[in-house]
Design an enzyme around this catalytic site. Structure first.
Site, PDB file in Angstrom:
ATOM      1  N   HIS A 196       0.751  -1.178   0.025  1.00 32.42           N
ATOM      2  CA  HIS A 196      -0.064   0.129   0.237  1.00 32.42           C
ATOM      3  C   HIS A 196       0.764   1.212   0.114  1.00 32.42           C
ATOM      4  O   HIS A 196       0.275   2.271  -0.275  1.00 32.42           O
ATOM      5  CB  HIS A 196      -0.898  -0.008   0.868  1.00 32.42           C
ATOM      6  N   ARG A 296     -13.071   0.959  -5.268  1.00 33.52           N
ATOM      7  CA  ARG A 296     -12.861  -0.010  -4.080  1.00 33.52           C
ATOM      8  C   ARG A 296     -13.707   0.468  -2.992  1.00 33.52           C
ATOM      9  O   ARG A 296     -13.476   1.196  -2.006  1.00 33.52           O
ATOM     10  CB  ARG A 296     -11.381   0.017  -3.762  1.00 33.52           C
ATOM     11  N   ARG A 332     -16.759  -2.444  -7.450  1.00 29.58           N
ATOM     12  CA  ARG A 332     -16.432  -3.824  -6.800  1.00 29.58           C
ATOM     13  C   ARG A 332     -17.161  -3.894  -5.598  1.00 29.58           C
ATOM     14  O   ARG A 332     -17.151  -2.996  -4.793  1.00 29.58           O
ATOM     15  CB  ARG A 332     -14.840  -3.768  -6.679  1.00 29.58           C
ATOM     16  N   ASN A 444      -2.576  -7.218  -8.942  1.00 31.95           N
ATOM     17  CA  ASN A 444      -1.661  -7.222  -7.850  1.00 31.95           C
ATOM     18  C   ASN A 444      -1.960  -8.602  -7.129  1.00 31.95           C
ATOM     19  O   ASN A 444      -0.983  -9.317  -6.658  1.00 31.95           O
ATOM     20  CB  ASN A 444      -2.410  -6.173  -6.927  1.00 31.95           C
ATOM     21  N   ASP A 445      -3.202  -9.218  -7.067  1.00 27.64           N
ATOM     22  CA  ASP A 445      -3.459 -10.456  -6.352  1.00 27.64           C
ATOM     23  C   ASP A 445      -3.153 -11.552  -7.289  1.00 27.64           C
ATOM     24  O   ASP A 445      -2.699 -12.680  -6.882  1.00 27.64           O
ATOM     25  CB  ASP A 445      -4.764 -10.527  -5.878  1.00 27.64           C
ATOM     26  N   ARG A 455       2.426 -10.167  -1.519  1.00 30.22           N
ATOM     27  CA  ARG A 455       2.640  -9.019  -2.307  1.00 30.22           C
ATOM     28  C   ARG A 455       3.167  -7.759  -1.528  1.00 30.22           C
ATOM     29  O   ARG A 455       3.427  -6.896  -1.997  1.00 30.22           O
ATOM     30  CB  ARG A 455       1.272  -8.530  -2.919  1.00 30.22           C
ATOM     31  N   CYS A 492      -7.093  -3.621 -13.900  1.00 29.54           N
ATOM     32  CA  CYS A 492      -7.289  -2.588 -12.901  1.00 29.54           C
ATOM     33  C   CYS A 492      -6.206  -2.626 -11.567  1.00 29.54           C
ATOM     34  O   CYS A 492      -6.152  -1.905 -10.853  1.00 29.54           O
ATOM     35  CB  CYS A 492      -8.841  -2.679 -12.175  1.00 29.54           C
TER      36      CYS A 492
END
Ligand code: PEP
Ligand code: MG
Length: 567
Positions: A196, A296, A332, A444-445, A455, A492
């Site tokens: 983050h 988000r 989402r 990312n995931d 991550r 995304c």
């Protein structure tokens, strides 16, 4: 330390470039955290009254310093500092610490530590807003102990001039205080490209290098001038006048995006924004975003102890939708868990939360939370002119894709899809699109799961690169699975904000790229420099490579515009 002889004769160090830009400035190191003082009693020569007085004076000093910093800060950072200053002024902490000095003869720093700990525990037991304040008590405790022991003040240094911040890593509370006018770049020894800290650096537009390792950050001394290249991850100590001039030149060039994302030969690529609330949606609209590719929703409720009411949700969603009348907004559903726990939805005792009951999986335990969210979203859509597309995070099976999209449609939502961030979802894409109207790849995931690498971990950052050919192959599988039904696949994750990778993604068949609004002009400029055929050729080139760094270097070498733009 890794040498980069091609750059200059001045010493260069390497980390992971996570937020582009070239900037120079003096280094300011973040003081290490305060460690717990040992249990010690006052020696006979010490005067108890004077020691008690020292505690009160130290608390006053901390309060004044925080007020001064608050006066110079903006927005959320200012509020945070003001709240902490109030906490330092609160007599509860000082008087209970003084009582410990009188009754147990403790040294002041130990007394403050223990008094703050019991206050923090008490606040935590109250839950909700009060529990949130326990972190402020610990912050104040560390500051008072720093004054009492004459140690460097913890947290972000406050200097009159802009500086380059060097730290081990930045806690969420530290990052909220980052003022881009003061902190012109940062370098951390820990952290990975999708941590983050990295995401926030990109959102704030602060050039950043993370995961540099202690051996590197130790060489960066307070006051020395350094040049930070947040694209390449290069830190130049003692830069030459030429290098400084180049940095100034690049900084003075301002690029804009005009809402017309396309390749050189006019093939439209939707360039969308990732947002978390109404304010970020408004600034994304101002930055020319063609819509939102990832809202988000969990970001609206991170500090809420209980499920937000349907009315509160409708208000929060309308705030975002209103910024994009007539445009697409991909919402989402709550992605709670792992690094984004929501107290009302996730189980904090899970041993392995990244692989646990997170995201869509929380419906196994609390199906009504998703039902309420879909109801709120349908109401918000009806109240605005935005086109809502809804998707669920962490869909792993075709059954889940079907259950989610059927449920969302039953609330009147028209365009219902899913995220592809678990390898199984990419591999089963053709079957997923029997149900999903669209998909968005969360690189990312997807990267952390396909490479089995957390991550957030700096030491595994090389595995966590979306340039890994295994990740690119999965994205291609997802696009190929969508093609027969002409379903759009977007990206995304942070990969979409890397201008060179954006070209590859488009070549793989990705229709839209969603990113922090600040990255839009860079991605747009590079996409406009290549035709669709060139995108496909560069995608093949990357797919053909055996390892991530080779793919990145091969593609970058074919895009001279990157060097021109300082990307
Ligand atoms: C992702 O995983 O790529 C993504 C976009 O979601 P988040 O970063 O919020 O997990
Ligand atoms: Mg994700």
């Amino acid at each position: 330390m890794t040498q980069a002889p091609e750059l200059s004769s001045t010493p260069t160090l390497h980390g992971i470039g996570v937020s582009p830009g070239l900037v120079a400035g003096p280094i300011a190191r973040m003081a290490p955290g305060i460690s717990e003082p040992a249990v010690k009693t006052l020696s006979e020569s010490r005067d108890v009254d004077k020691e008690c007085e020292r505690i009160a004076l130290a608390a006053q000093t901390v309060k004044k310093n925080l007020e001064l910093s608050a006066a110079q800060a903006h927005g959320e950072g200012r509020t945070l500092l003001e709240t902490t200053a109030q906490m330092a002024a609160d007599p509860t902490l000082t008087s209970s610490a003084q009582a410990m000095v009188r009754e147990r003869n403790l040294v002041p720093e130990r007394a403050v530590w223990e008094a703050a700990d019991s206050l923090a525990q008490m606040l935590e037991s109250l839950g909700g807003y009060m529990a949130e304040r326990s972190r402020d008590v610990q912050d104040v405790r560390d500051r008072i102990v720093a004054v009492l022991t004459d140690s460097p003040m913890p947290g972000i240094p406050s200097l009159p001039e802009p500086f380059i911040l060097v730290a081990e890593d930045l806690a969420p509370a530290d990052t909220a205080l980052l003022d881009p006018d003061k902190v012109v770049a940062f370098v951390t020894s820990e952290g990975g490209p999708t941590s983050h800290t990295a995401i926030l650096a990109r959102a704030l537009g602060i050039p950043a290098v993370v995961g540099a390792g202690e051996a590197v950050t130790e060489q960066m001394r307070d006051g020395d001038i350094a040049l930070i290249d947040g694209t390449k991850g290069v830190i130049t100590l003692d830069p030459s006048e030429d290098q400084l001039r180049k940095a100034r030149e690049l900084a003075s060039r301002v690029r804009e995006f005009h809402g017309d994302g396309a390749t050189k030969d006019g093939h439209e690529v939707q360039l969308l924004a990732n947002v978390g609330d109404a304010a970020s949606a408004r600034s994304a609209a101002e930055a020319g975003a063609m819509g939102v590719g990832l809202f988000r929703t969990e970001f609206c409720f991170l500090d809420q102890p209980t499920e937000p009411s349907i009315e509160d949700q409708v208000t929060a969603y309308i705030g975002v939708l209103e910024a994009f009348p007539g445009k697409k907004v991909v919402v989402r559903t709550l992605d709670a868990g792992a690094d984004k726990p929501l107290p009302f939805l996730t189980d904090s005792t899970e041993i392995n939360p990244a692989l646990g009951v997170r995201a869509y999986r929380t419906t196994r335990r609390d199906p009504e939370v998703l039902a309420h969210q879909l109801e709120a979203l349908a109401k918000a859509e009806a109240a605005t002119e935005a086109h809502v597309w809804v998707m669920a995070p962490m869909i792993s099976t075709v059954e889940e894709a079907q259950a989610f999209t059927d449920l969302a449609r039953s609330y009147g939502l028209k365009t219902c899809g899913m995220m592809i961030e678990v390898p199984s979802a990419a591999l089963m894409a053709d079957r997923m699109f029997e149900h999903a109207d669209f998909a968005s790849v969360g690189t990312n995931d997807l990267t952390q799961y396909v490479m089995a690498a957390d991550r957030l971990l700096g030491p595994l950052a090389d595995l966590n690169s979306p340039w890994q050919p295994a990740v690119l192959r999965l994205i291609k599988t997802a696009c190929d699975g969508a093609a027969p039904k002409s379903r759009p696949v977007g990206v995304c994750g942070e990969a979409a904000a890397d201008p060179a990778l954006a070209v590859v993604l488009v070549g793989l068949g990705v229709a839209s790229l969603s990113m922090t609004a600040r990255a839009l002009p860079d991605v747009d400029a590079v996409l406009k420099s290549v035709t669709m055929d060139e995108c496909k050729r560069l995608a093949d080139l990357a797919l053909d490579c055996a390892y991530a760094e080779q793919a990145r270097a091969a593609v970058r070498a074919e895009l001279p515009i990157l060097e021109e733009l300082g990307l």
